[in-house]
Design a protein around this motif. Structure first.
Motif, PDB file in Angstrom:
ATOM      1  N   VAL A 231       0.826  -1.202   0.000  1.00 46.11           N
ATOM      2  CA  VAL A 231       0.000   0.000   0.000  1.00 46.11           C
ATOM      3  C   VAL A 231       0.864   1.257   0.000  1.00 46.11           C
ATOM      4  O   VAL A 231       0.584   2.222  -0.726  1.00 46.11           O
ATOM      5  CB  VAL A 231      -0.957   0.000   1.213  1.00 46.11           C
ATOM      6  CG1 VAL A 231      -1.682   1.339   1.328  1.00 46.11           C
ATOM      7  CG2 VAL A 231      -1.963  -1.130   1.095  1.00 46.11           C
ATOM      8  N   VAL A 232       1.919   1.262   0.803  1.00 42.76           N
ATOM      9  CA  VAL A 232       2.821   2.420   0.854  1.00 42.76           C
ATOM     10  C   VAL A 232       3.470   2.653  -0.508  1.00 42.76           C
ATOM     11  O   VAL A 232       3.552   3.795  -0.987  1.00 42.76           O
ATOM     12  CB  VAL A 232       3.896   2.222   1.940  1.00 42.76           C
ATOM     13  CG1 VAL A 232       4.994   3.271   1.812  1.00 42.76           C
ATOM     14  CG2 VAL A 232       3.268   2.295   3.328  1.00 42.76           C
ATOM     15  N   GLU A 233       3.932   1.580  -1.138  1.00 45.25           N
ATOM     16  CA  GLU A 233       4.555   1.723  -2.456  1.00 45.25           C
ATOM     17  C   GLU A 233       3.531   2.174  -3.502  1.00 45.25           C
ATOM     18  O   GLU A 233       3.868   2.947  -4.409  1.00 45.25           O
ATOM     19  CB  GLU A 233       5.189   0.399  -2.866  1.00 45.25           C
ATOM     20  CG  GLU A 233       6.415   0.043  -2.035  1.00 45.25           C
ATOM     21  CD  GLU A 233       7.002  -1.304  -2.386  1.00 45.25           C
ATOM     22  OE1 GLU A 233       8.164  -1.565  -2.023  1.00 45.25           O
ATOM     23  OE2 GLU A 233       6.295  -2.120  -3.023  1.00 45.25           O
ATOM     24  N   GLU A 234       2.298   1.697  -3.362  1.00 47.45           N
ATOM     25  CA  GLU A 234       1.234   2.114  -4.285  1.00 47.45           C
ATOM     26  C   GLU A 234       0.967   3.613  -4.148  1.00 47.45           C
ATOM     27  O   GLU A 234       0.875   4.334  -5.142  1.00 47.45           O
ATOM     28  CB  GLU A 234      -0.036   1.321  -3.992  1.00 47.45           C
ATOM     29  CG  GLU A 234      -1.220   1.682  -4.862  1.00 47.45           C
ATOM     30  CD  GLU A 234      -1.201   1.002  -6.218  1.00 47.45           C
ATOM     31  OE1 GLU A 234      -2.052   1.336  -7.044  1.00 47.45           O
ATOM     32  OE2 GLU A 234      -0.313   0.153  -6.455  1.00 47.45           O
ATOM     33  N   ASP A 235       0.864   4.087  -2.917  1.00 46.81           N
ATOM     34  CA  ASP A 235       0.628   5.512  -2.689  1.00 46.81           C
ATOM     35  C   ASP A 235       1.820   6.358  -3.118  1.00 46.81           C
ATOM     36  O   ASP A 235       1.668   7.536  -3.433  1.00 46.81           O
ATOM     37  CB  ASP A 235       0.312   5.769  -1.212  1.00 46.81           C
ATOM     38  CG  ASP A 235      -1.105   5.363  -0.836  1.00 46.81           C
ATOM     39  OD1 ASP A 235      -1.966   5.312  -1.736  1.00 46.81           O
ATOM     40  OD2 ASP A 235      -1.362   5.098   0.347  1.00 46.81           O
ATOM     41  N   GLY A 236       2.994   5.744  -3.149  1.00 48.49           N
ATOM     42  CA  GLY A 236       4.188   6.479  -3.575  1.00 48.49           C
ATOM     43  C   GLY A 236       4.117   6.935  -5.022  1.00 48.49           C
ATOM     44  O   GLY A 236       4.779   7.914  -5.403  1.00 48.49           O
ATOM     45  N   HIS A 237       3.301   6.262  -5.844  1.00 45.00           N
ATOM     46  CA  HIS A 237       3.160   6.670  -7.248  1.00 45.00           C
ATOM     47  C   HIS A 237       2.565   8.067  -7.358  1.00 45.00           C
ATOM     48  O   HIS A 237       2.823   8.781  -8.336  1.00 45.00           O
ATOM     49  CB  HIS A 237       2.264   5.671  -7.995  1.00 45.00           C
ATOM     50  CG  HIS A 237       2.850   4.302  -8.128  1.00 45.00           C
ATOM     51  ND1 HIS A 237       4.103   4.081  -8.676  1.00 45.00           N
ATOM     52  CD2 HIS A 237       2.368   3.076  -7.796  1.00 45.00           C
ATOM     53  CE1 HIS A 237       4.358   2.783  -8.671  1.00 45.00           C
ATOM     54  NE2 HIS A 237       3.334   2.158  -8.138  1.00 45.00           N
ATOM     55  N   PHE A 238       1.783   8.468  -6.361  1.00 42.60           N
ATOM     56  CA  PHE A 238       1.158   9.792  -6.383  1.00 42.60           C
ATOM     57  C   PHE A 238       2.220  10.889  -6.371  1.00 42.60           C
ATOM     58  O   PHE A 238       2.143  11.861  -7.128  1.00 42.60           O
ATOM     59  CB  PHE A 238       0.229   9.925  -5.169  1.00 42.60           C
ATOM     60  CG  PHE A 238      -0.727  11.077  -5.251  1.00 42.60           C
ATOM     61  CD1 PHE A 238      -1.892  10.982  -5.991  1.00 42.60           C
ATOM     62  CD2 PHE A 238      -0.474  12.263  -4.575  1.00 42.60           C
ATOM     63  CE1 PHE A 238      -2.788  12.036  -6.063  1.00 42.60           C
ATOM     64  CE2 PHE A 238      -1.359  13.319  -4.631  1.00 42.60           C
ATOM     65  CZ  PHE A 238      -2.516  13.212  -5.378  1.00 42.60           C
ATOM     66  N   TYR A 239       3.228  10.703  -5.530  1.00 38.48           N
ATOM     67  CA  TYR A 239       4.292  11.701  -5.411  1.00 38.48           C
ATOM     68  C   TYR A 239       5.264  11.615  -6.593  1.00 38.48           C
ATOM     69  O   TYR A 239       5.827  12.632  -7.003  1.00 38.48           O
ATOM     70  CB  TYR A 239       5.004  11.519  -4.074  1.00 38.48           C
ATOM     71  CG  TYR A 239       4.025  11.497  -2.915  1.00 38.48           C
ATOM     72  CD1 TYR A 239       3.429  12.667  -2.458  1.00 38.48           C
ATOM     73  CD2 TYR A 239       3.646  10.297  -2.316  1.00 38.48           C
ATOM     74  CE1 TYR A 239       2.499  12.657  -1.430  1.00 38.48           C
ATOM     75  CE2 TYR A 239       2.721  10.273  -1.287  1.00 38.48           C
ATOM     76  CZ  TYR A 239       2.151  11.453  -0.850  1.00 38.48           C
ATOM     77  OH  TYR A 239       1.220  11.436   0.152  1.00 38.48           O
TER      78      TYR A 239
END
Length: 289
Positions: A231-239
């Protein structure tokens, strides 16, 4: 929701199979509270020893991600591209005007259109700081890109701490299960004069410790750690998307090209469709007009 389904499947398959094979829950139920106290308590204590207060709070809050999933949804990526498009257009037309938005995002009419993004301080600061760098007339856009990359990497490293902490606990649980089992064997050896049926129950209770340690490690804590990392890596795509678009802007590409660069570098399962995004950008243009 899928996390809850997974938990139900684990319990149903493990204990369902045990019962269908003729196993009896009596010994497990009797030994479980004491074994859980030893193994679970030791795991919690070790977790507290190896982490500071901030890391403990961070990890506990991140456990919810197992059930909630990624923070950023496909529509949020579309909104982000629209926000960046509006800011880039203003910066190209009137650099002074864009400063009002990046210096005070809370009162910016552009940021206020996207409250979920505005509520994320890191996303807002990343956008504002990079736009500010563009106004400083950096000679080499690669300098800004390198700074952004290091910043995102640092944030990712911090965000992944909870996953590492959970994985450390998972790695230690089987050993803690052995500790509980050894204590059970010691207790059994102290009652060696008892009849076989009594000793059998005591040995079975001791083995519950080994079972519980392995069960918790590989069926719960380990998967929780893996899910939090995902999940953290997935949300990292936003940045990463912010970086891609704003670096393209530093190279003086057209605003539409900057947005398309960001769209193309977004993973396919969360990437806005070309037509969908074009329609949203047209609305941004109409509002600006």
């Amino acid at each position: 929701m899928i996390g809850i389904v997974g938990i139900v499947v684990v319990f149903a398959m493990v204990f369902g199979g045990y019962l269908l094979a003729g196993g009896k829950m009596g010994i497990i139920v009797k030994a479980l509270p004491f074994e859980m106290m030893m193994i679970g308590g030791a795991a919690v204590g070790a977790f507290l020893i190896s982490n500071d207060g901030g890391a403990v709070k961070h990890t506990l809050s991140d456990v919810g991600k197992v059930f909630k999933g990624p923070k950023w949804k496909p529509e949020d990526y579309r909104d982000l591209l629209c926000l960046l498009f509006a800011l880039i257009r203003i910066a190209r037309a009137n650099p002074v005007e864009v400063e009002q938005h990046i210096e005070d995002p809370e009162n910016s009419t552009i940021f206020q259109k996207y409250p979920k993004i505005l509520a994320d301080k890191e996303a807002v600061n990343l956008i504002s700081d990079t736009m500010r760098s563009a106004s400083m007339n950096y000679d080499d856009p690669h300098q800004v890109e390198e700074v952004l990359e290091k910043r995102i990497e640092a944030n990712m490293h911090h965000a992944l701490h909870s996953s590492h902490a959970l994985q450390t606990v998972a790695d230690g649980l089987p050993a803690l299960g052995i500790v509980a089992a050894v204590l059970g064997v010691i207790k059994t050896m102290a009652s060696i004069d008892q009849p076989p049926e009594v000793l059998g129950k005591m040995i079975g209770g001791a083995l519950v410790g080994t079972f519980l340690g392995v069960f918790l490690a590989y069926a719960f804590v380990g998967p929780f750690a893996a899910k939090v990392k995902t999940v953290v890596e997935e949300d990292g795509h936003f940045y990463q998307l912010i970086r891609e678009v704003l670096v393209a802007n530093l190279h003086n590409h057209a605003a539409a090209i900057c947005i398309e660069v960001g769209r193309q570098n977004t993973p396919s399962h969360i990437r806005p469709g070309f037509s969908e995004l074009e329609e949203a950008l047209n609305e941004v243009k109409q509002e600006a007009a």
